[in-house]
Write a protein that holds these residues in place. Structure first.
Motif, mmCIF file in Angstrom:
data_model
loop_
_atom_site.group_PDB
_atom_site.id
_atom_site.type_symbol
_atom_site.label_atom_id
_atom_site.label_comp_id
_atom_site.label_asym_id
_atom_site.label_seq_id
_atom_site.Cartn_x
_atom_site.Cartn_y
_atom_site.Cartn_z
ATOM 1 N N GLU A 115 0.823 -1.216 0.000
ATOM 2 C CA GLU A 115 0.000 0.000 0.000
ATOM 3 C C GLU A 115 0.857 1.267 0.000
ATOM 4 N N CYS A 116 1.967 1.223 0.721
ATOM 5 C CA CYS A 116 2.853 2.393 0.810
ATOM 6 C C CYS A 116 3.888 2.429 -0.308
ATOM 7 N N GLN A 209 -0.283 1.001 11.160
ATOM 8 C CA GLN A 209 0.339 1.824 10.122
ATOM 9 C C GLN A 209 1.044 3.067 10.676
#
Length: 225
Positions: A115-116, A209
């Motif tokens: 995702e990052c 996160q």
């Protein structure tokens, strides 16, 4: 740690053999759960063959990363949080919440790396595709794995399905966790339980996160030492 988290530490390494080595212990365990290989105890068997030496380098990296991860304060703290979140979901099942929390944390770390945009999943698969089968065959034979047909069948499927791309969605992580549990316990989670699990994983992700990179930075420093 799971496949992509292991890959993170060698994401810039252009040697496909090292990259394969970093995930090979888990690939073997997934394909042959009773296989116990210890190539690091007989390093002399791989000397003189650069491909095999690099596979062994990756294998030893895998062992070092797992050792640091599983003994870290981060691991104990985060699994304790996730365990409390999922405990009510599996209360009337034989599934151990501590086991689910352990694997759930590892899969969510993979998810956050994707995702990052900290790793490129397709690049990871490109490395696995680039491996010479004869080098890997020789390495496994030196490890003592004689009948390799089951392993290579699993590896071909693992590469062709590009299954790790599915970790971009958290509901796919719930289904992956359920499949892992099915290998150990006959009872599976119901659709309602899977929905509850997905909800709690989303809740936990919000916590995770904020500081998940701490563990990667910590392990990276230890690997340098």
């Amino acid at each position: 740690m799971n496949f992509l988290s292991h890959y993170y530490f060698d994401r810039s390494n252009q040697d496909a053999n090292v990259v394969m080595g970093t995930v090979l212990p888990d690939l073997i365990k997934n394909a042959l759960k009773d296989a116990n290989l210890y190539p690091q105890k007989n390093e002399f068997l791989f000397k003189g063959n650069p491909d095999e030496e690099n596979l062994l380098t990756g294998w030893k990296r895998h062992l070092a990363v797992d050792l640091h991860f599983h003994s870290s304060a981060f691991f104990f703290e985060k699994t304790a949080i996730l365990k409390q979140l999922i405990k009510p979901i599996v209360e009337n099942t034989p599934i151990r919440p501590s086991f689910l929390a352990h694997i759930g944390l590892e899969l969510l770390l993979d998810h956050l790396l994707i995702e990052c945009n900290l790793i490129q999943v397709n690049q990871f698969y490109d490395h696995l595709i680039a491996i010479k089968k004869e080098s890997l065959t020789d390495f496994l034979e030196h490890c003592g794995l004689k009948d390799q047909s089951v392993f290579f069948k699993f590896l071909d499927s693992f590469i062709s399905s590009k299954y790790l791309l599915s970790y971009q969605k958290i509901d796919n992580i719930s289904y992956a966790l359920n499949r892992i549990c099915m290998r150990l316990w006959p009872e599976t989670l119901s659709e309602k339980q899977l929905q509850q699990l997905t909800f709690e994983l989303v809740v936990f992700k919000e916590v995770l996160q904020k500081d998940f990179m701490v563990i990667f930075e910590e392990i990276e420093e230890k690997l340098k030492g």
